[in-house]
Design a protein around this motif. Structure first.
Motif, PDB file in Angstrom:
ATOM      1  N   PRO A  84       0.825  -1.214   0.000  1.00 48.61           N
ATOM      2  CA  PRO A  84       0.000   0.000   0.000  1.00 48.61           C
ATOM      3  C   PRO A  84       0.859   1.264   0.000  1.00 48.61           C
ATOM      4  CG  PRO A  84       0.023  -1.013   2.180  1.00 48.61           C
ATOM      5  CD  PRO A  84       0.710  -1.975   1.261  1.00 48.61           C
ATOM      6  N   ALA A  85       0.356   2.301  -0.654  1.00 44.12           N
ATOM      7  CA  ALA A  85       1.012   3.606  -0.654  1.00 44.12           C
ATOM      8  C   ALA A  85       0.479   4.398   0.525  1.00 44.12           C
ATOM      9  CB  ALA A  85       0.730   4.331  -1.962  1.00 44.12           C
ATOM     10  N   LEU A  86       1.328   4.617   1.517  1.00 44.42           N
ATOM     11  CA  LEU A  86       0.908   5.259   2.760  1.00 44.42           C
ATOM     12  C   LEU A  86       1.705   6.539   2.983  1.00 44.42           C
ATOM     13  CD1 LEU A  86       0.837   2.053   4.991  1.00 44.42           C
ATOM     14  CD2 LEU A  86      -1.083   3.117   3.805  1.00 44.42           C
ATOM     15  N   PRO A  87       1.084   7.565   3.565  1.00 44.61           N
ATOM     16  CA  PRO A  87       1.822   8.809   3.813  1.00 44.61           C
ATOM     17  C   PRO A  87       2.847   8.686   4.933  1.00 44.61           C
ATOM     18  CG  PRO A  87      -0.396   8.956   4.700  1.00 44.61           C
ATOM     19  CD  PRO A  87      -0.342   7.673   3.943  1.00 44.61           C
ATOM     20  N   THR A  88       2.718   7.680   5.782  1.00 41.82           N
ATOM     21  CA  THR A  88       3.634   7.574   6.927  1.00 41.82           C
ATOM     22  C   THR A  88       4.655   6.460   6.778  1.00 41.82           C
ATOM     23  OG1 THR A  88       1.998   6.174   8.059  1.00 41.82           O
ATOM     24  CG2 THR A  88       1.971   8.536   8.539  1.00 41.82           C
ATOM     25  N   LEU A  89       4.656   5.734   5.655  1.00 40.73           N
ATOM     26  CA  LEU A  89       5.634   4.662   5.483  1.00 40.73           C
ATOM     27  C   LEU A  89       5.699   4.247   4.020  1.00 40.73           C
ATOM     28  CD1 LEU A  89       6.489   1.797   7.793  1.00 40.73           C
ATOM     29  CD2 LEU A  89       5.800   1.169   5.504  1.00 40.73           C
ATOM     30  N   ASP A 143       8.014 -26.595  -5.350  1.00 41.18           N
ATOM     31  CA  ASP A 143       7.210 -26.453  -4.145  1.00 41.18           C
ATOM     32  C   ASP A 143       7.042 -24.984  -3.799  1.00 41.18           C
ATOM     33  OD1 ASP A 143       6.913 -29.129  -3.856  1.00 41.18           O
ATOM     34  OD2 ASP A 143       8.551 -29.380  -2.422  1.00 41.18           O
ATOM     35  N   VAL A 144       5.830 -24.631  -3.364  1.00 37.41           N
ATOM     36  CA  VAL A 144       5.624 -23.302  -2.821  1.00 37.41           C
ATOM     37  C   VAL A 144       6.133 -23.297  -1.393  1.00 37.41           C
ATOM     38  CG1 VAL A 144       3.693 -22.713  -4.293  1.00 37.41           C
ATOM     39  CG2 VAL A 144       3.276 -23.997  -2.217  1.00 37.41           C
ATOM     40  N   GLY A 145       6.392 -22.127  -0.871  1.00 34.31           N
ATOM     41  CA  GLY A 145       6.959 -22.018   0.465  1.00 34.31           C
ATOM     42  C   GLY A 145       6.015 -21.336   1.424  1.00 34.31           C
ATOM     43  N   GLY A 146       6.487 -21.203   2.655  1.00 32.49           N
ATOM     44  CA  GLY A 146       5.662 -20.627   3.706  1.00 32.49           C
ATOM     45  C   GLY A 146       6.096 -19.253   4.147  1.00 32.49           C
ATOM     46  N   ASP A 147       7.023 -18.597   3.423  1.00 29.22           N
ATOM     47  CA  ASP A 147       7.456 -17.253   3.796  1.00 29.22           C
ATOM     48  C   ASP A 147       6.429 -16.229   3.327  1.00 29.22           C
ATOM     49  OD1 ASP A 147       9.621 -18.804   4.388  1.00 29.22           O
ATOM     50  OD2 ASP A 147      11.097 -17.361   3.673  1.00 29.22           O
ATOM     51  N   TRP A 148       6.206 -15.208   4.148  1.00 30.37           N
ATOM     52  CA  TRP A 148       5.294 -14.145   3.726  1.00 30.37           C
ATOM     53  C   TRP A 148       5.662 -12.843   4.413  1.00 30.37           C
ATOM     54  CZ3 TRP A 148       3.862 -16.393   8.300  1.00 30.37           C
ATOM     55  CH2 TRP A 148       3.179 -15.619   9.242  1.00 30.37           C
ATOM     56  N   TYR A 149       5.121 -11.762   3.882  1.00 31.91           N
ATOM     57  CA  TYR A 149       5.319 -10.425   4.443  1.00 31.91           C
ATOM     58  C   TYR A 149       4.063  -9.627   4.168  1.00 31.91           C
ATOM     59  CZ  TYR A 149       6.290  -9.457  -0.456  1.00 31.91           C
ATOM     60  OH  TYR A 149       6.185  -9.380  -1.819  1.00 31.91           O
ATOM     61  N   ASP A 150       3.903  -8.526   4.879  1.00 32.84           N
ATOM     62  CA  ASP A 150       2.727  -7.686   4.664  1.00 32.84           C
ATOM     63  C   ASP A 150       2.966  -6.321   5.283  1.00 32.84           C
ATOM     64  OD1 ASP A 150       0.263  -7.196   3.548  1.00 32.84           O
ATOM     65  OD2 ASP A 150      -0.676  -8.955   4.439  1.00 32.84           O
ATOM     66  N   VAL A 151       2.274  -5.327   4.738  1.00 30.96           N
ATOM     67  CA  VAL A 151       2.248  -3.970   5.283  1.00 30.96           C
ATOM     68  C   VAL A 151       0.783  -3.602   5.457  1.00 30.96           C
ATOM     69  CG1 VAL A 151       2.831  -1.555   4.895  1.00 30.96           C
ATOM     70  CG2 VAL A 151       4.422  -3.353   4.176  1.00 30.96           C
ATOM     71  N   LEU A 152       0.378  -3.313   6.702  1.00 29.44           N
ATOM     72  CA  LEU A 152      -1.034  -3.120   7.018  1.00 29.44           C
ATOM     73  C   LEU A 152      -1.267  -1.734   7.597  1.00 29.44           C
ATOM     74  CD1 LEU A 152      -1.554  -6.549   8.820  1.00 29.44           C
ATOM     75  CD2 LEU A 152      -1.954  -6.029   6.415  1.00 29.44           C
ATOM     76  N   PRO A 153      -2.070  -0.897   6.938  1.00 30.72           N
ATOM     77  CA  PRO A 153      -2.396   0.415   7.510  1.00 30.72           C
ATOM     78  C   PRO A 153      -3.346   0.247   8.696  1.00 30.72           C
ATOM     79  CG  PRO A 153      -3.586   0.062   5.452  1.00 30.72           C
ATOM     80  CD  PRO A 153      -2.660  -1.105   5.607  1.00 30.72           C
ATOM     81  N   LEU A 154      -3.064   0.958   9.765  1.00 29.79           N
ATOM     82  CA  LEU A 154      -3.894   0.950  10.964  1.00 29.79           C
ATOM     83  C   LEU A 154      -4.484   2.343  11.164  1.00 29.79           C
ATOM     84  CD1 LEU A 154      -1.515  -1.102  13.303  1.00 29.79           C
ATOM     85  CD2 LEU A 154      -3.359  -1.968  11.835  1.00 29.79           C
TER      86      LEU A 154
END
Length: 698
Positions: free
Chosen positions: A309-314, A328-339
């Motif tokens: 996401p494009a966020l003004p604070t990060l 094989d697919v893997g189990g690694d993941w990442y995310d950026v979540l606006p609060l």
């Protein structure tokens, strides 16, 4: 001596050091076509050219050169092509030359030679099949199959060109070239651009299921005159077109070509046909592997965020690198979540293992984190719920996770870890250090509570989150990988700072998508950040290149998330403490009018006054002190009312005769969204309103 040689029934030649014929007796004249009367002159043919009429010519040439170089006698039994007779040719070095003695061999010896050659051909055929089988057994992809055929099939036959085409299932009778070796780029582009003609060698091979051997350019053009332009563009003069049949059906065709005229004997043709079966089986297996890998890749992409996401604070950039050539697919993941209130959650995790089960678990955990984040849970509380979820999934499932919440109002970040490697904090000067964070145990075996750590993150800092697959490899322990990660960050930032120009003005910074971070000409967020957005992608590339220089050789997935936080400017925040009595709502309205006028947001005055009145009234009536009001200006207008109560606000349906109970309904109607979050000192009820679109004069 000359008379004796002249009357010998056997042939005799004498050649000099340049392989020119110096003497040939009449028997040799008959065999080699030389001219005995011109002894001492250059006949015009080297010995290897004079024996063109003999089968096993290449072997005879090799023996001749070996005898000349080693000065050791040698010989070979060969068959004359014209009459089928067998001769024994023996070579012996003489001063400045070589003597060649040719004699007939008896029938018993002929049978022995034939049997020996048959055994030799069988051994050589078996060796070629074995070598190709070994190479193809390790070929996972279609390109691996093409490379194996080019390496194991072309050289033994003296070929220098290869094309492999497969039938496209979606388009009838359309052959797609999946690999080509030994052709100019112009020819390859021509083949890929033009469909295979209905009358062509490949089409005939596919229809009949039998090989086709074309020995000359003239023969090719005579058979297929409309393909003359392709023949000339290829630069080849002989071809072997082989059907590729797997599981009883034609899946494509293979073309092996030669730059010179070439006639393949029956043994060579049989061997090529046998090899084509191996190629077809390997190609079919590789196509299935490639299809499975493509599906696995699509599944992995579907489980990971497509865009941050494009966020003004990060601002953030990320990389995901699958393990080696495994499908094989893997189990690694990442995310950026606006609060709420401009805060941002950063999450990175790793489900131990590879495969669909781990990928499905990763998808469930990522969805769970998003749901729990929407509930505004603190990092340690979120990991408690996540730990319960993993424990319920099964005893053999474990996962690590790092969850962080950045608050732009005080430039702080709260971290909580469940068995995950510590994040890296890069300060504005470019110095990297690992956050001293209690890792706790992985999800599924952890025993809450989880420890948290609050860290000050000044503007211009970077946060680097990663999974163990980035730092740890089969040949590098985790500690060394973390040291390399830190050293690479230091080097990258030093390089960037050395090449950076003077610091930009604080109002010139841009947001994630390059739009000026302004509101009616007034900066909306703190623009003090000398690091440009492209730096995050460059850092990701430098880290992956340094820590995983050969991703194909890795045995574990790797995920990387690099974030650059931005805090609010003091001028974009306003907060007040209100009295704990009914007059608080009136004071709040006065404060709102003054602040929104200062911020040139008069268009939001009426709605904001109503929202704040309702929230402050509820805090006075149902909560307890202290009561605090805060406004935040970012890409939206945030209103917060805090009190010391943990009572959850909720919207209820008021009856027509009720005199109250419609406050939160009014808030819902006026605000873009609203919610509540809880802290150690009470709760925060917040709303967000979209800023008015600025008008442009004229």
């Amino acid at each position: 001596m000359d008379t004796a040689l002249h009357h010998m029934a056997d042939g005799f030649l004498l050649v000099d050091g340049d392989w020119r014929i110096l003497y040939a007796n009449p028997a040799a004249d008959r065999l080699f076509g030389t001219d005995g009367s011109r002894t001492g002159t250059v006949v015009g043919r080297l010995l290897r050219e004079a024996v063109e009429g003999f089968r096993q010519q290449a072997e005879l040439e090799r023996r001749c050169h070996e005898a000349a170089e080693s000065r050791e006698p040698g010989g070979i039994d060969v068959q004359r092509s014209s009459d089928g007779r067998w001769y024994r040719i023996r070579l012996a070095p003489v001063p400045d030359g070589m003597s060649v003695y040719v004699s007939d061999i008896d029938e018993a010896r002929i049978q022995e030679v034939r049997a020996s050659r048959s055994r030799h051909e069988a051994v050589r055929r078996a060796e070629r099949i074995k070598n190709l089988t070994v190479s193809l057994s390790g070929a996972l992809t279609v390109q691996d199959v093409v490379n194996a055929v080019a390496r194991r099939v072309l050289p033994p036959f003296g070929a220098d060109g290869l094309t492999i085409g497969v039938l496209e299932e979606s388009r009838a009778n359309r052959v797609r070239v999946v690999g080509a070796v030994g052709y100019p780029d112009t020819f390859t582009a021509m083949v890929e651009a033009e469909p295979v003609p209905a009358v062509s060698p490949v089409a005939d091979v596919l229809k009949g299921g039998a090989p086709l051997f074309v020995e000359t350019v003239e023969e090719h053009i005579a058979r297929y005159p409309h393909m003359a332009h392709r023949v000339h563009a290829s630069g080849k003069k002989s071809w072997a077109f082989l059907p590729l049949i797997a599981s009883g059906r034609s899946i494509g065709a293979c073309s092996i070509s030669f730059s010179e005229d070439r006639r393949l004997d029956d043994t060579e043709r049989t061997l090529l046909l046998a090899l084509s079966g191996l190629i077809a089986q390997a190609l079919e297996r590789a196509r299935l592997h490639d299809a499975d890998r493509d599906r696995a890749t699509e599944l992995q992409r579907g489980l990971l965020p497509r865009d941050l996401p494009a966020l003004p604070t990060l601002t953030a950039a990320a990389r995901y690198l699958p393990a080696g050539e495994s499908m094989d697919v893997g189990g690694d993941w990442y995310d950026v979540l606006p609060l709420s209130s401009g805060r941002v959650a950063l999450v990175i995790g790793d489900v131990m293992g590879h495969g669909l089960t781990e990928a499905a678990t990763m998808g469930r955990l990522r969805s769970a984190v998003r749901t729990l984040a929407d509930l505004e849970l603190a990092p340690d509380d979120l990991l408690v719920h996540l730990n319960d979820l993993v424990a319920d999934l099964g005893e053999d499932l474990y996962a690590t996770c790092l969850y962080a919440v950045y608050d732009p109002t005080d430039a702080s970040c709260v971290f909580a870890s469940a068995g995950h490697p510590p994040p890296v904090l890069v300060d504005p000067s470019g110095k990297a250090r690992f956050v001293d964070l209690e890792p706790n145990s992985p999800l599924g075996v952890a025993e809450p509570p989880f420890e948290t750590k609050r860290v000050h993150v000044p503007d211009g800092s970077l946060l680097v989150l990663y999974t163990d697959g980035l730092a740890e490899t089969a040949t590098r322990p985790m500690s060394r990988g973390m040291d390399l990660l830190k050293a690479t960050l230091d080097e990258a930032l030093a390089h960037e700072n050395a090449g950076a120009g003077p610091a930009t003005d604080r109002t010139d910074r841009t947001t994630n998508h390059g739009a000026p971070a302004t509101n009616h000409g007034v900066p909306a967020t703190n623009p003090a950040d000398p690091v440009p957005d492209p730096l995050l992608d460059r850092i990701c590339d430098r880290l992956t290149a340094a820590l995983l220089p050969s991703p194909s050789g890795t045995t574990d997935d790797a995920a990387l998330l690099v974030a650059r936080p931005r805090s609010f400017r003091a001028s974009d925040m306003a907060s007040w403490t209100l009295p704990e009595n009914p007059r608080a709502a009136g004071q709040a309205r006065v404060l709102i009018r003054e602040q929104l006028t200062l911020w040139q947001l008069e268009d939001l005055l009426m709605a904001t006054e109503l929202i704040v009145s309702e929230l402050v009234t509820n805090a006075v009536r149902y909560g307890r002190g202290p009561i605090r009001l805060r406004l935040l200006r970012s890409d939206s207008l945030v209103c917060e009312v805090a009190d010391g109560s943990l009572t959850t606000p909720h919207v209820r349906r008021a009856a027509e005769t009720d005199e109250g109970g419609r406050g939160l309904q009014l808030v819902t109607a006026l605000a873009h969204r609203w919610g509540a979050r809880y802290g150690t000192a009470g709760k925060y009820v917040w709303t967000e309103q979209q800023l008015p679109v600025p008008t442009v004069a004229g």
